[in-house]
Design an enzyme around this catalytic site. Sequence first.
Site, PDB file in Angstrom:
ATOM      1  N   ASP A  67       0.860  -1.184   0.000  1.00  0.00           N
ATOM      2  CA  ASP A  67       0.000   0.000   0.000  1.00  0.00           C
ATOM      3  C   ASP A  67       0.897   1.234   0.000  1.00  0.00           C
ATOM      4  O   ASP A  67       2.079   1.161   0.317  1.00  0.00           O
ATOM      5  CB  ASP A  67      -0.975  -0.012   1.172  1.00  0.00           C
ATOM      6  CG  ASP A  67      -0.300  -0.113   2.522  1.00  0.00           C
ATOM      7  OD1 ASP A  67       0.919   0.101   2.581  1.00  0.00           O
ATOM      8  OD2 ASP A  67      -0.981  -0.396   3.510  1.00  0.00           O
ATOM      9  N   ASP A  78      -7.480  -7.749   1.404  1.00  0.00           N
ATOM     10  CA  ASP A  78      -6.464  -7.868   2.457  1.00  0.00           C
ATOM     11  C   ASP A  78      -7.086  -7.393   3.750  1.00  0.00           C
ATOM     12  O   ASP A  78      -7.998  -6.565   3.741  1.00  0.00           O
ATOM     13  CB  ASP A  78      -5.234  -7.008   2.149  1.00  0.00           C
ATOM     14  CG  ASP A  78      -5.471  -5.545   2.539  1.00  0.00           C
ATOM     15  OD1 ASP A  78      -5.023  -5.154   3.641  1.00  0.00           O
ATOM     16  OD2 ASP A  78      -6.129  -4.809   1.779  1.00  0.00           O
TER      17      ASP A  78
END
EC number: 2.4.2.29
Length: 378
Positions: A91, A266
Amino acid sequence: MKLKFDLKKKNGNARRGQLTFERGTVQTPAFMPVGTYGTVKGMTPEEVKETGAEILLGNTFHLWLRPGQEVMKMHGDLHDFMNWQGPILTDSGGFQVFSLGDIRKITEEGVHFRNPVNGDKIFMDAEKSMEIQKDLGSDIVMIFDECTPYPATHAEAKKSMEMSLRWAQRSRDHFDKLENPNNLFGIVQGGVYEDLRDVSVKGLTEIGFDGYAVGGLAVGEPKEDMHRVLEHTCPQLPEDKPRYLMGVGKPEDLVEGVRRGIDMFDCVMPTRNARNGHLFVTGGVIKIRNATHKTDTTPLDPHCDCYTCKNYSKSYLHHLDRCNEILGARLNTIHNLRYYQRLMESIRKAIDEDRFEQFVEEFYARRNREVPPLGKQA
């Protein structure tokens, strides 16, 4: 290398596919365990792989602060640093910056904040995020964006989404300038407002990305809003690109995401809950520290094939939890990660066999819950 996404089958909105990377293939819908600091807490990479995971998530923000880019480059990249040779998605750091609250200041340029580790003043922007993620060797790089908080007014969400779009263009430009051979995903923002999600999707698809994430959900909004936003947004995303729902979630959320066309998920939930003694089983959740498990010699879940269920009783896991033994957290984590992967395997099989909605009904029946309504079909 550029990922290859093969959409093999659809059953309703549910999609069955395969992501192919230089480092291996990932069957979708897929769940990615979270390895924030370059480790899935308490697990060796071999143990994580044993649970069925094919791709991991790493955290750009935290790995930038510790150990830093130089240490990472000394090892080669994050794969070599943590000894995980499968694909990794990182990320961009946007959500972590959002989580810092009062110790950060967001401007058009980027984000000024104090390092939560030592208090130093530091700055992160789209360009820096792209550079860090290149050094990490991420197979999937996420654009730098601002996670719109909830609740937010339409005006606030619009301003945030428009800045994220400008940051998306900057991320794309710098990613290309760095000649990164890997993949860049855009992130759709816009809060709970469908018209803003429309603008975000249009802007991102005009820029062009290798995949598209739906961000800014699971930040406190009601489940009905999350489902509504997904039902509205997913059909507008390119059919031939993977779709990723960020930071979600509970087993029910994965099922509902797949019902609405999501390919990738996720969440820290399986690992964090494992350390707190909340264990996922076929019928729901077992709280292992409850006294009822002290004398229960049966495994956690008779349907589970994980190392924990094959070798240990609820009584033993209860004992480890009560004594705060590290092994308890490890065995719990193995089980929860395997539960999530078994769930995804069951979902993929159901789509393959054209019986996904039947699977959904059975999934909720085992939990004694009603199936949530599904809105418009794509």
